[in-house]
Design an enzyme around this catalytic site. Structure first.
Site, mmCIF file in Angstrom:
data_model
loop_
_atom_site.group_PDB
_atom_site.id
_atom_site.type_symbol
_atom_site.label_atom_id
_atom_site.label_comp_id
_atom_site.label_asym_id
_atom_site.label_seq_id
_atom_site.Cartn_x
_atom_site.Cartn_y
_atom_site.Cartn_z
ATOM 1 N N LYS A 164 -5.482 19.508 9.563
ATOM 2 C CA LYS A 164 -5.924 18.116 9.368
ATOM 3 C C LYS A 164 -6.721 18.059 8.066
ATOM 4 O O LYS A 164 -7.387 19.029 7.686
ATOM 5 C CB LYS A 164 -6.801 17.704 10.563
ATOM 6 C CG LYS A 164 -7.435 16.331 10.466
ATOM 7 C CD LYS A 164 -6.450 15.215 10.659
ATOM 8 C CE LYS A 164 -7.119 13.842 10.438
ATOM 9 N NZ LYS A 164 -6.121 12.759 10.299
ATOM 10 N N CYS A 196 -5.137 9.004 1.570
ATOM 11 C CA CYS A 196 -5.497 8.460 2.882
ATOM 12 C C CYS A 196 -5.834 6.970 2.737
ATOM 13 O O CYS A 196 -6.728 6.611 1.981
ATOM 14 C CB CYS A 196 -6.683 9.202 3.491
ATOM 15 S SG CYS A 196 -7.147 8.441 5.069
HETATM 16 C C1 SIN Z 1 -6.276 9.433 8.786
HETATM 17 O O1 SIN Z 1 -6.973 10.320 9.281
HETATM 18 O O2 SIN Z 1 -6.699 8.295 8.642
HETATM 19 C C2 SIN Z 1 -4.875 9.741 8.342
HETATM 20 C C3 SIN Z 1 -4.863 10.727 7.238
HETATM 21 C C4 SIN Z 1 -4.112 10.271 6.053
HETATM 22 O O3 SIN Z 1 -3.396 9.254 6.092
HETATM 23 O O4 SIN Z 1 -4.223 10.916 5.010
#
Ligand code: SIN
Length: 313
Positions: free
Chosen positions: A48, A132
C-alpha cells in the site's frame, strides 16, 4: 510434450516468475494481506502507498464496487513507511521481489521516506505514487509537470533502489508528451499506467445520493470502466519513453484477455486492483492460467513474442 508457455518477466532488473501482481491499493496494507500476496501466484508483492505517519484515511463508506468497476476515496489509509520498510525482512522469504509504494503528502515527506528506506536491501524497488486523487486538499502531482520534475530531481539525489512512478491517466496527446519528456530526463526504471481515474461520481438513483462519503461522493474510478484509458496510457508511454523503462499496465484487468491486451500495448507486467479486491489472491493464478491458454492458442511461447506488437489497421 508441449513446450512450456512462459509468463515470466523482468522489472527493475528483478525476475518475476509471473507478470501478474497486485496494484497498490486493495488488500496490501497489513502484514496478513501482504503475506497472502507473498504466498500466492502473484509475481511480486507491492505494498500500500506509504506516508510518513500512519493514517486512518477517509470516512466510510469509502469503497463501493459497482457492476462496471469501483469507486474509492480511501485517502491513503496505511501503517506508515517504517512498517512497510520493516516488512521487507519478511518479504525476502517469498521467492519474488517486494516493491514499496511511497506517497508522501509533500515533496519533503517523499524525500524523507526515500532517504530512510534506502538502506533496506530487500526493497527491490520503489513505486513513487504521483497520482492519488483522494487526499482532500492535495492535488495529483502527476498533473503538474513542473512539480513532477522538481520531485524527481529531489528524490534522484537520494534514492538507492530502482525507482518507478505511478501515473494518473492522461487524456490529451500533448500531456502524454509533456510527462514523457519529464520522465525521459531521469533514470526511471518503470512506469505504472494508470492509477484510478480521479474524481468520478457514482450515483445511487434509488437513494438519489452519492455512494461514498468522502469528498461529497467524488472518488477514483477503477475496473472495467477504465480499461480503454489504461490501454491508451500504456501504449503512449511505451511509445514515448526510453526503451529501458518498463511499462506496468494497471486498469480494468479481470481476465487473461485483459492482461494480454495490456502486454500487446507494451506492458512488461500487469497489476490487478478492483478484481483482486473482489476475488482475493486466487485471481493471480486464474488470470495467469487464462493468459497462458491465450498465448498457447496464438502460438506465443513468452511475453516478448507479442509485447508491444499492437498493429494499426
Ligand atoms: C487511496 O488510498 O486513496 C487510493 C490510493 C491511490 O489512488 O493512489
Amino acid at each position: 510434450m508441449p513446450s512450456p508457455i512462459l509468463i515470466s518477466t523482468k522489472i527493475a532488473g528483478f525476475g518475476l516468475s509471473s507478470c501478474l501482481y497486485n496494484a497498490s491499493g486493495p488488500l496490501c496494507s497489513d502484514a496478513d494481506e501482504l503475506h497472502a500476496i507473498g504466498i500466492s501466484h502473484a509475481g511480486a508483492v507491492l505494498s500500500k502507498s506509504a506516508t510518513l505517519q500512519e493514517r486512518q484515511g477517509n470516512e466510510e463508506p469509502r469503497y463501493v464496487d459497482t457492476r462496471w468497476g469501483s469507486i474509492n476515496s480511501m485517502g491513503l489509509p496505511n501503517q506508515g513507511y517504517e512498517f512497510y520498510a520493516r516488512f521487507s525482512e519478511q518479504a525476502k522469504t517469498y521467492d519474488k521481489p517486494y516493491f514499496m509504494s511511497v506517497s508522501g503528502l509533500s515533496h519533503d515527506d517523499n524525500l524523507h521516506i526515500i532517504k530512510e528506506i534506502s538502506g533496506f536491501e530487500n526493497i527491490a524497488g520503489i513505486e513513487l505514487n504521483l497520482s492519488c486523487p483522494n487526499v482532500p486538499g492535495k492535488p495529483q502531482t502527476g498533473y503538474d509537470f513542473e512539480q513532477s520534475r522538481r520531485l524527481l530531481e529531489m528524490v534522484f539525489t537520494e534514492v538507492k533502489q530502482p525507482l518507478g512512478v505511478k501515473l494518473p491517466p492522461y487524456f490529451d496527446m500533448p500531456h502524454f508528451e509533456m510527462m514523457a519528456s519529464v520522465l525521459n530526463d531521469f533514470p526511471i526504471s518503470f512506469v505504472t499506467c494508470v492509477n484510478s481515474i480521479g474524481n468520478g461520481l457514482v450515483v445511487d438513483p434509488d437513494l438519489e445520493s452519492v455512494v461514498i462519503k468522502p469528498k461529497h461522493g467524488f472518488g477514483g474510478i477503477g475496473g472495467d470502466f477504465i480499461k480503454p484509458t489504461a490501454l491508451a496510457n500504456v501504449r503512449q508511454f511505451y511509445t514515448l519513453l526510453d526503451k529501458s523503462v518498463s511499462i506496468i499496465g494497471c486498469g480494468g484487468v479481470k481476465t487473461g484477455m485483459d492482461a494480454f491486451e495490456h502486454i500487446l500495448c507494451g506492458a512488461s507486467a500487469v497489476q490487478i486492483g478492483t478484481q483482486f479486491m473482489r476475488e482475493g489472491t486466487g485471481c493471480f493464478e486464474r488470470v495467469a492460467n487464462e493468459l497462458t491458454d491465450i498465448m498457447r492458442s496464438k502460438g506465443y511461447p513468452d511475453l516478448e513474442s507479442f509485447r508491444g506488437k499492437l498493429k494499426d489497421i
